[in-house]
Design a protein around this motif. Structure first.
Motif, PDB file in Angstrom:
ATOM      1  N   VAL A 523       0.866  -1.174   0.000  1.00  0.00           N
ATOM      2  CA  VAL A 523       0.000   0.000   0.000  1.00  0.00           C
ATOM      3  C   VAL A 523       0.907   1.230   0.000  1.00  0.00           C
ATOM      4  O   VAL A 523       1.724   1.402   0.905  1.00  0.00           O
ATOM      5  N   GLU A 524       0.782   2.055  -1.021  1.00  0.00           N
ATOM      6  CA  GLU A 524       1.596   3.263  -1.130  1.00  0.00           C
ATOM      7  C   GLU A 524       0.830   4.453  -0.567  1.00  0.00           C
ATOM      8  O   GLU A 524      -0.341   4.655  -0.884  1.00  0.00           O
ATOM      9  N   VAL A 525       1.513   5.245   0.263  1.00  0.00           N
ATOM     10  CA  VAL A 525       0.920   6.421   0.893  1.00  0.00           C
ATOM     11  C   VAL A 525       1.663   7.652   0.378  1.00  0.00           C
ATOM     12  O   VAL A 525       2.893   7.714   0.436  1.00  0.00           O
ATOM     13  N   THR A 526       0.901   8.619  -0.132  1.00  0.00           N
ATOM     14  CA  THR A 526       1.476   9.866  -0.649  1.00  0.00           C
ATOM     15  C   THR A 526       0.852  11.035   0.098  1.00  0.00           C
ATOM     16  O   THR A 526      -0.378  11.148   0.160  1.00  0.00           O
ATOM     17  N   ALA A 527       1.689  11.890   0.676  1.00  0.00           N
ATOM     18  CA  ALA A 527       1.228  13.088   1.385  1.00  0.00           C
ATOM     19  C   ALA A 527       1.548  14.306   0.531  1.00  0.00           C
ATOM     20  O   ALA A 527       2.692  14.500   0.113  1.00  0.00           O
ATOM     21  N   MET A 528       0.538  15.118   0.262  1.00  0.00           N
ATOM     22  CA  MET A 528       0.692  16.349  -0.526  1.00  0.00           C
ATOM     23  C   MET A 528       0.367  17.539   0.364  1.00  0.00           C
ATOM     24  O   MET A 528      -0.647  17.537   1.060  1.00  0.00           O
ATOM     25  N   PHE A 529       1.227  18.571   0.327  1.00  0.00           N
ATOM     26  CA  PHE A 529       1.034  19.719   1.204  1.00  0.00           C
ATOM     27  C   PHE A 529       1.734  20.923   0.603  1.00  0.00           C
ATOM     28  O   PHE A 529       2.521  20.809  -0.354  1.00  0.00           O
ATOM     29  N   LEU A 530       1.456  22.081   1.154  1.00  0.00           N
ATOM     30  CA  LEU A 530       2.091  23.336   0.775  1.00  0.00           C
ATOM     31  C   LEU A 530       2.898  23.851   1.958  1.00  0.00           C
ATOM     32  O   LEU A 530       2.388  23.882   3.091  1.00  0.00           O
ATOM     33  N   THR A 531       4.115  24.257   1.703  1.00  0.00           N
ATOM     34  CA  THR A 531       4.936  24.834   2.759  1.00  0.00           C
ATOM     35  C   THR A 531       4.400  26.215   3.140  1.00  0.00           C
ATOM     36  O   THR A 531       3.585  26.797   2.406  1.00  0.00           O
ATOM     37  N   PRO A 532       4.804  26.763   4.277  1.00  0.00           N
ATOM     38  CA  PRO A 532       4.358  28.127   4.617  1.00  0.00           C
ATOM     39  C   PRO A 532       4.687  29.163   3.552  1.00  0.00           C
ATOM     40  O   PRO A 532       4.032  30.201   3.476  1.00  0.00           O
ATOM     41  N   LYS A 533       5.673  28.890   2.689  1.00  0.00           N
ATOM     42  CA  LYS A 533       6.006  29.808   1.605  1.00  0.00           C
ATOM     43  C   LYS A 533       5.173  29.562   0.353  1.00  0.00           C
ATOM     44  O   LYS A 533       5.360  30.236  -0.654  1.00  0.00           O
ATOM     45  N   GLY A 534       4.262  28.574   0.404  1.00  0.00           N
ATOM     46  CA  GLY A 534       3.425  28.291  -0.746  1.00  0.00           C
ATOM     47  C   GLY A 534       4.012  27.329  -1.743  1.00  0.00           C
ATOM     48  O   GLY A 534       3.483  27.179  -2.846  1.00  0.00           O
ATOM     49  N   GLU A 535       5.094  26.629  -1.403  1.00  0.00           N
ATOM     50  CA  GLU A 535       5.724  25.691  -2.331  1.00  0.00           C
ATOM     51  C   GLU A 535       5.075  24.316  -2.189  1.00  0.00           C
ATOM     52  O   GLU A 535       4.925  23.808  -1.077  1.00  0.00           O
TER      53      GLU A 535
END
Length: 863
Positions: A523-535
């Motif tokens: 089972v592959e887990v991928t986390a997507m997020f934005l840094t505080p700088k918007g990256e």
């Protein structure tokens, strides 16, 4: 083109912020003075006559009157009967009013006198106005008539104080801008199909009446019904003179002479869309098209100050810029203080070429083009002697930075989300079926049940943010194998704090599918997020589910229908040692029946899935007592894959942990022939069910068409005033309806069989790839190439199937790396488009696979 600031000549704020909520504007000359008429949605009509260049003065506001109804549009023209004096036409949602502007005695301001008005919609017909235009309709050059367009695409023509006719335009879902072209005596508008259409005035006037004309006597109900029926027939009488597809929403339409041409009297219809500028001739051909590159907000045409016959065009944008076009060239660009929603060019106080703008905040301004740059220009540094040594040093530093950014050993950023997982070796205690109540019916109907509960496994996901502060809206996506289910494949985390030693823990519960054989346990887990700088950043990890989640041990059985042998160059390892984790999940009674001395040499694994006859699928592993040979057997070929894969991984892992990497451990498959015929049986079965599904869907489509045809005929019979016999149409409709239900059930069964056979085919492809790898000693790179062309992933859907894609992949292999001669490599490869359709049979595919395996057997390499 440089960008310059405009110079302000005059400005005022149109009412308060609460009162100004949109406006209609018109600029013209009344009583030998240039005036600006402004109407707001709040119902206020204001008339300004700027008298000084020093700014706004109280005397500049001639009229301010509350008309108690929203104002949609304002026009200035010759609307007064038997008079050439200009008047003001005001459009309300339900009424059109015409006012005269009269100067007060003593020179103090002016007053509005209502001359006449029209109620929109006659004889009880609903009419809500949208916009209007004016002109000398029908060639009347001495007076102006008004055309009002409604929200449903109808137009009402008013010859000053007399209502002429009402017509309905075609293809109007949302009304677009409308204007009148005097030269061709036509209306030009934009419809909902992203087209610009032209309607001749004489065609509209001579088309069938829609019953909207006023009658001398009050009509009764029968007359109203006749008029409404006549209104329906009117739609057939209105025809389009020409139509041009512009392919985008239209913002505004103007008429003038814009493009240069040798023809005298030529007019251009200027259309501003969402992205492009068009110039259309009076005959409906596109003379010019230009992509703007920005979002336009308004436009206007004005005469060329140099006396040339062509007019110039102003286009304003939402980035507060004003561009002036002469044909396709931008001859001037200016920066405004705000976003203009309307612009005009007029003469004020003897100054020609003044630009009137109204912005989205309610500021009415009169400006002229300035020559001050909008931004400060870059000042060139002082010249100095060039130092080539410094240039070389800087060049070396930049090259080092570029190489460091492109190297594989790239330094990971410090601010990242770190994930790790914890997967238990045992299943969760048996729970209640009601644990999944509340919208999880797909899991309730498909999951495996044991001891009155649901078979499930709960893993833990730990998330840690290494940076300071916190990250918001972290989305964790789970990529599950086909045999694994869960409640939510995507987990949203509102906020994840950083700098904390305690990670966030998320419990993920997995459920085993009782109808799908296991093909993978990752089972592959991928986390997507934005840094505080918007990256944007991503983080990935994987978890392996234990073998007990997919099968369990049972008493040994003899099922030698399908089998394969694996040979190693090491002493045999006891099966109870290799699969010790499977004994830990058994109860005492099951452990005593399965365990014992025979468990070291024979183990049978029972899957949660049953075959087509309802018999549980299982696979048996046998160990030779004298040599390192292992045999896997089962009565179903796809059932060999998962247990065989686990056996290979556990044997390799055992010797990798107990010996050094240079020990020379080898595992091989030395059967004289690959079981291609058994594999082709799975291919034929999958193709058979795909063809069966296609046939069932075709029958369902034909029956649905028959059902719709019967419905239409019945509706016509029911609408007929004179009752006629149904001629057994009701019986035919009932029989067709029941046949539809039966065919729908057949299609569902065929879809389930396609999915089931596809799962078996996926396991069979995995197994064949394993055999080819072990028999011909393929490297990892070669294994990836072969799996890319003969994919073990079998996708079901409306598009291409596994057979078509695999045939293309194997054919590509035979034309390139598996060609007979090295000189033929790459020959025959198709560079054009290939039409991919489902084949009638699998003979060609099976032949190509056999040839590919034979060439690998003869020594051809895939890399």
């Amino acid at each position: 083109m440089s960008l310059f600031k405009v110079k302000e000549f005059w400005q005022t704020k149109c009412g308060s912020d609460e009162e100004f909520d949109g406006a209609a504007i018109a600029v013209d000359t009344i009583n030998n003075a240039s005036v600006v008429c402004l109407g707001s949605i709040s119902g206020f009509l204001r008339v300004y006559s700027p008298s000084s260049s020093t700014g706004y003065d109280v005397k500049d506001l001639l009229v301010e009157q509350d008309l108690s109804s929203p104002i949609l549009s304002v026009l200035i023209g010759k609307f007064i009967p038997s008079s050439s004096s200009p008047a003001i036409a005001v459009l309300h949602p339900k009424r059109l009013c015409v006012f005269g502007l009269n100067a007060n005695e003593g020179g103090g301001g002016a007053s509005l006198d209502k001359i006449y008005d029209h109620a929109l919609g006659i004889n009880g017909q609903h009419f809500t106005a949208c916009n209007m235009c004016y002109g000398g309709f029908g060639g009347d050059s001495d007076r102006d008539h008004i055309c009002v367009q409604s929200m449903d695409g109808r137009i009402q023509i008013f010859e000053q104080d007399v209502h002429a006719f009402t017509r309905r335009l075609k293809n109007v879902l949302i009304p677009g801008p409308i204007t009148y072209v005097d030269k061709i005596d036509s209306f030009v508008t934009a419809n909902s199909q992203l087209q610009v259409e032209c309607y001749k005035y004489n065609v509209l006037a001579s088309s069938q009446s829609d019953g909207s004309e006023a009658t001398a006597q009050a009509p009764d109900e029968d007359d109203l019904k006749k008029k409404r029926r006549a209104s329906v027939t009117t739609m057939k009488g209105v025809t389009v003179d020409w139509s041009v597809c512009v392919g985008e929403p239209v913002l505004d339409i103007k008429v003038g002479k814009f493009c240069s041409s040798e023809r005298k009297g030529q007019v251009d219809i200027i259309v501003v869309g969402a992205n492009c500028l068009f110039a259309i001739s009076e005959s409906g051909s596109i003379r010019m098209q230009k992509k703007l590159g920005y979002d336009p907000s308004s436009m206007c045409l004005f005469d060329n100050p140099s006396g040339m016959p062509n007019q110039n065009l102003i286009v304003t944008s939402f980035d507060s810029t004003m561009n002036i076009f002469r044909e396709q060239k931008v001859i001037w660009s200016s920066k405004l203080q705000s976003v203009p929603i309307a612009c005009f060019v007029a003469e004020f106080q003897g100054h020609r070429g003044m630009i009137v703008t109204l912005d989205d905040e309610g500021f009415l301004s009169i400006v002229f083009l300035g020559t001050d740059p909008a931004n400060e220009s870059v000042v060139a540094p002082e010249s100095k002697e060039f130092n080539y040594d410094d240039v070389d040093e800087e060049h070396r530093k930049l090259l080092g930075i570029i190489r460091a950014s492109q190297s594989d050993n790239r330094v990971e950023p410090r601010e990242k989300v770190v994930m790790r997982t914890q997967v238990p070796k045992n299943l969760d205690p048996p729970g209640s079926i009601h644990d999944l109540d509340g919208g999880w019916e797909h899991i309730l109907t498909s999951c495996v049940r044991q001891d009155g509960g649901i078979l499930q496994l709960t893993a833990k996901l730990f998330l840690t943010y290494t940076g300071t502060g916190s990250v918001k809206d972290v989305t964790c996506t789970l990529n599950l194998p086909p045999c694994v289910m869960t409640k939510d494949a995507a987990i949203n985390i509102g906020s994840l704090r950083g700098g904390s030693a305690t990670p966030m823990i998320i419990d993920i519960t997995f459920y085993a599918d009782a109808y799908v054989l296991p093909t993978s346990n990752v089972v592959e887990v991928t986390a997507m997020f934005l840094t505080p700088k918007g990256e944007p950043r991503t983080a990935m990890c994987s978890m392996k589910l234990p073998m007990c989640f997919f099968c369990r041990l049972q008493e040994p059985v003899k099922e030698p229908t399908y089998k394969f042998k694996l040979e190693t160059n090491r002493q045999p390892v006891m099966l109870a040692t290799l699969f010790d984790d499977m004994f830990q999940v058994l109860g005492e009674e099951e452990a005593s029946s399965v365990g014992g001395q025979t468990a070291n040499y024979v183990l049978t694994f029972r899957y949660w899935v049953n075959d087509d006859n309802g018999v549980p699928l299982n696979a048996t592993v046998l160990l030779s007592k004298n040599a390192g040979r292992y045999r896997v057997q089962s009565h179903c070929l796809p059932a060999l894959w998962w247990v065989g894969k686990e056996l290979c991984e556990r044997i390799s892992g055992y010797f990798a942990a107990t010996e050094s990497s240079e020990s020379g451990f080898e595992m091989s498959y030395n059967e004289p022939h690959l079981p291609l015929q058994d594999f082709f049986t799975c291919v034929d079965q999958h193709h058979h069910w795909r063809a069966r599904l296609k046939e069932c869907q075709s029958n369902l489509n034909d029956t649905s068409h028959q059902f719709r045809t019967i419905e239409k005929r019945l509706l016509l019979r029911f609408k007929d005033r004179n009752a006629v016999p149904l001629q057994q149409l009701d019986v035919l409709m009932s029989e067709t309806y029941h046949r539809l239900l039966d065919l729908a059930r057949v299609v569902e069964e065929a879809q389930a069989n396609v999915a089931r056979s596809g799962n078996g085919l996926s396991c069979a492809v995995h197994l064949m790839l394993l055999f080819v790898k072990l028999r011909y000693r393929l490297s990892e790179e070669e294994e990836e190439v072969l799996a890319a062309h003969i994919s073990p992933v079998v996708l079901e859907g409306e598009g291409c199937g596994w057979e078509e894609l695999t045939d293309l992949g194997v054919t590509d292999l035979l034309r390139t790396v598996l060609a007979k001669k090295s000189g033929q490599e790459g020959e025959g490869s198709s560079t054009g488009q290939v039409r991919v359709v489902m084949p009638e049979d699998t003979n060609k595919l099976k032949k190509h696979i056999s040839i590919a395996v034979d060439r690998i057997h003869k020594g051809a390499r895939l890399v």
